[in-house]
Design an enzyme around this catalytic site. Sequence first.
Site, PDB file in Angstrom:
ATOM      1  N   THR A   1       0.917  -1.293   0.084  1.00  0.00           N
ATOM      2  CA  THR A   1       0.169   0.049   0.088  1.00  0.00           C
ATOM      3  C   THR A   1       0.803   1.079  -0.075  1.00  0.00           C
ATOM      4  O   THR A   1       1.895   1.297   0.270  1.00  0.00           O
ATOM      5  CB  THR A   1      -0.965   0.024   1.267  1.00  0.00           C
ATOM      6  OG1 THR A   1      -0.013   0.444   2.437  1.00  0.00           O
ATOM      7  CG2 THR A   1      -1.663  -1.265   1.591  1.00  0.00           C
ATOM      8  N   ASP A   2       0.133   2.334  -0.342  1.00  0.00           N
ATOM      9  CA  ASP A   2       0.834   3.470   0.123  1.00  0.00           C
ATOM     10  C   ASP A   2       0.524   3.958   1.453  1.00  0.00           C
ATOM     11  O   ASP A   2      -0.229   3.208   2.191  1.00  0.00           O
ATOM     12  CB  ASP A   2       0.511   4.723  -0.742  1.00  0.00           C
ATOM     13  CG  ASP A   2       1.625   5.805  -1.109  1.00  0.00           C
ATOM     14  OD1 ASP A   2       2.337   6.019  -0.307  1.00  0.00           O
ATOM     15  OD2 ASP A   2       1.489   6.545  -2.169  1.00  0.00           O
ATOM     16  N   TRP A   3       1.087   4.955   1.945  1.00  0.00           N
ATOM     17  CA  TRP A   3       1.134   5.428   3.535  1.00  0.00           C
ATOM     18  C   TRP A   3      -0.454   5.643   3.928  1.00  0.00           C
ATOM     19  O   TRP A   3      -1.244   6.294   3.475  1.00  0.00           O
ATOM     20  CB  TRP A   3       1.790   7.016   3.375  1.00  0.00           C
ATOM     21  CG  TRP A   3       1.909   7.768   4.618  1.00  0.00           C
ATOM     22  CD1 TRP A   3       1.204   8.328   5.449  1.00  0.00           C
ATOM     23  CD2 TRP A   3       3.152   7.478   5.422  1.00  0.00           C
ATOM     24  NE1 TRP A   3       1.883   8.561   6.699  1.00  0.00           N
ATOM     25  CE2 TRP A   3       3.013   8.153   6.689  1.00  0.00           C
ATOM     26  CE3 TRP A   3       4.497   6.944   5.194  1.00  0.00           C
ATOM     27  CZ2 TRP A   3       4.165   8.150   7.652  1.00  0.00           C
ATOM     28  CZ3 TRP A   3       5.368   6.712   6.314  1.00  0.00           C
ATOM     29  CH2 TRP A   3       5.252   7.565   7.337  1.00  0.00           C
TER      30      TRP A   3
ATOM     31  N   ASP B   1      -3.003   3.925   3.559  1.00  0.00           N
ATOM     32  CA  ASP B   1      -4.043   3.798   2.715  1.00  0.00           C
ATOM     33  C   ASP B   1      -5.067   2.721   3.009  1.00  0.00           C
ATOM     34  O   ASP B   1      -5.981   2.751   2.585  1.00  0.00           O
ATOM     35  CB  ASP B   1      -3.503   3.701   1.434  1.00  0.00           C
ATOM     36  CG  ASP B   1      -3.347   5.164   0.720  1.00  0.00           C
ATOM     37  OD1 ASP B   1      -3.825   6.189   1.213  1.00  0.00           O
ATOM     38  OD2 ASP B   1      -2.455   5.141  -0.213  1.00  0.00           O
TER      39      ASP B   1
END
Length: 794
Positions: free
Chosen positions: A327-329, A331
């Site tokens: 994932t991104d930060w 998310d």
Amino acid sequence: MRASWKLKLSLAMIAAVGTGLWACNSKLKSAPTLESITEITRSERTIDERVEQILSKLSLEEKIGQMTQITLDVVTKGENVYVSDEPLELDIELLKEAIAKHKVGSILNTANNRARSVEKWNKVIAEIQELSMQEIGIPCLYGIDAIHGTTYTAGATFFPQQIGMAATWNPDLVKQGAQVTAYETRASAIPWNFSPVLDMGRNPAWPRMWETYGEDVYLNAQMGIAAVKGYEGENNELSDSTKVAACIKHFLGYGSEKSGKDRTPAYLPEIELREHYLPSYKAAIDAGAHTIMINSGIINGQPVHANVDYLTTLLRDELKFDGLVVTDWADIQNLQTRDKVVATHKEAIKLAINAGIDMSMVPYTLEFTDLLVELVNEGEISIKRIDESVRRVLKLKLELGLFTKPYPSKDDYPEFGSEKFEKMAYNSAAESITLLKNDKRILPLKKGMKLLVSGPNANSMRTLNGGWSYSWQGEKVEAFAQGYNTILEAVQQKFGETNVKFVEGVTYNHAGQYFEEHVIDINAAVKAAQNVDVILLCLGENTYTESPGNLHDLYISQNQRKLAEALAATGKPVVLVLNEGRPRLISQFDRDMSAIIQTYLPGNFGADALADILIGEVNPSGKLPYSYPMYPNALGTYDHKPSESSNEMDGMYNYDSSLPLQFHFGYGLSYTTFAYKDLKLSKSEIGPEDSFTVSVKVKNVGERLGKEVVQLYTKDLVASITPDSRRLRRFKKVELAPGETKTVSFTLKASDLAFVGKDLKWTLEEGAFKIMIDKETQILKLNNSRQFEHANTL
């Protein structure tokens, strides 16, 4: 406070006891089990066989720990989970809580949002790895955003940002830059790099445009392939301790936001998504990239992190990607807190993991591990699904050689920050800088000329580097980059300090908002111009990325405009130097500029390269990787539809439709001149299975050695889906001496001419195509039609 974070963990553990979960979690691997994992990793079995054997020895909690990634601040000494003490030190109790109790398998980022020395990185990561190997027998997978050099390592070699690397139109330079970055990232004991960005820079308002390779899918794909091969090696051998695992990001459609603001909704028809946004990812997957990060945003109302059609059906089943998905930060939690598609964090985890996420960039709270254990025990997520993800994590760690050598020594990397690497960064900057205007051939400037240097970007290392430079927003650059030259300093060295005056006129408020400016004294700049030959006006942007870089107005700031107009009114020739991450509009005053140079975000050696271009020691060869707009309501890309441009419309219903551009995609001047002739096709008619060759003669008809980018475009004259006005299909950068002629050839397949049809299949229809290089054209006829699973456009 850190104490409250620890209390929260303790309470979670007590609650787990009540449900019987802590009893399972407390089965910490005994020494014989750790020894057996070590034996497995040193065996002669294949990597896949070793993965299965290790997987069979892990408890559910240990498996879920491998799917968990936290940020470094969580396990360092400091007053709370967001702030670390300086000098930086790990908090061993917090580290044990994360690794021994929660089995965390991955850590990312730096602490306090600032760069560290190689020695500090090696010390910190060695401590993490030693505890990880001691407690669970599995090394930690450390990741970082090293996007134009090893971002968070002091003394690392910084190249131009991706948009500048795209402007070189030279994949060899991209590959070299990635090789250096991989080497210096691995020297920092970090084996995983969240790069390259393969999002499309098709909206100039988007604050992450400079992190892309521009607006064209073919250019993006070629640069992406080069970056992956640079990071991972030609054969993707991650066991090479000078290579890192690449992470292509952000799958899929990021940057297409309707508003141009970061992480706001996108509305993308699948035809558009497949033709313009997907192919660069496919190219990087086919090049062997080991990991992928997911788009933080929403497409057609659905968050990508929860979209099983994108993350499993498209990515796994269709594109055959078998690597790690991260994932991104924060998310997964954003599905609840921001996107409102679920009511609880637990439901968000269920949605994302079942959609296809392998690892969660948590990044602060370890609640993820407890909730995911509950979901598996409740039957909401299958153990089969968990095992799929953990296999990918373990396989990557084995391929990286982390089990046998969890961390290196700086002494293993003697070329870190070497002159050899710095020369590569300089060469990339020199080839990226793009000459956009040169009235009366005012450039190059003559030695001995008296110059006034002005503007907010004239004496700043921060603006040369941009965001993701020593800190996330680039605000800490000046603390680390004092050993390099600003534009002012580089110009003083080339032209002599006594010949160069400096009056800033306008400055950024570095302590305030990212775009806040102060007018210092424009009149002082005007007065200083009285006794000079040429004004060097350095305008652009301060550093930013992501949401802090959102704009309401794409015009360059009005303070900078006033400075430009006042200096132009002196009657002195003004050379405008643009130092910006996206094309800020200059149509209000561009006519008053004698020359215009785009430097993009060229890195620590950008000013040196610029000074050499200004004085003529380097001939500029950069080409725009995007369309430079003229007005805020006239944004568009070079591959627009015919109805968007009046010069492509026929008939009475034109109504002066137009797409006015300041400068077009692929544009860039040189100090010499190139002439094209004799465009030839090896075949005038082809079938859908055929290949053909396009050749053209290019001659340097000027008086200087120069590099030219030969760009081949095609145009489908009639199609069942309205064709793009033209499409880039091939390019090659060549160097020519004065009077020299070279024949440049390209080989294409018929499938290179395919497009995505209304049935979402790659389609090749019989008919005529225009082949174009410069002003030379030929017509190619295609007999018979065909569909492809994927076109060979890359």
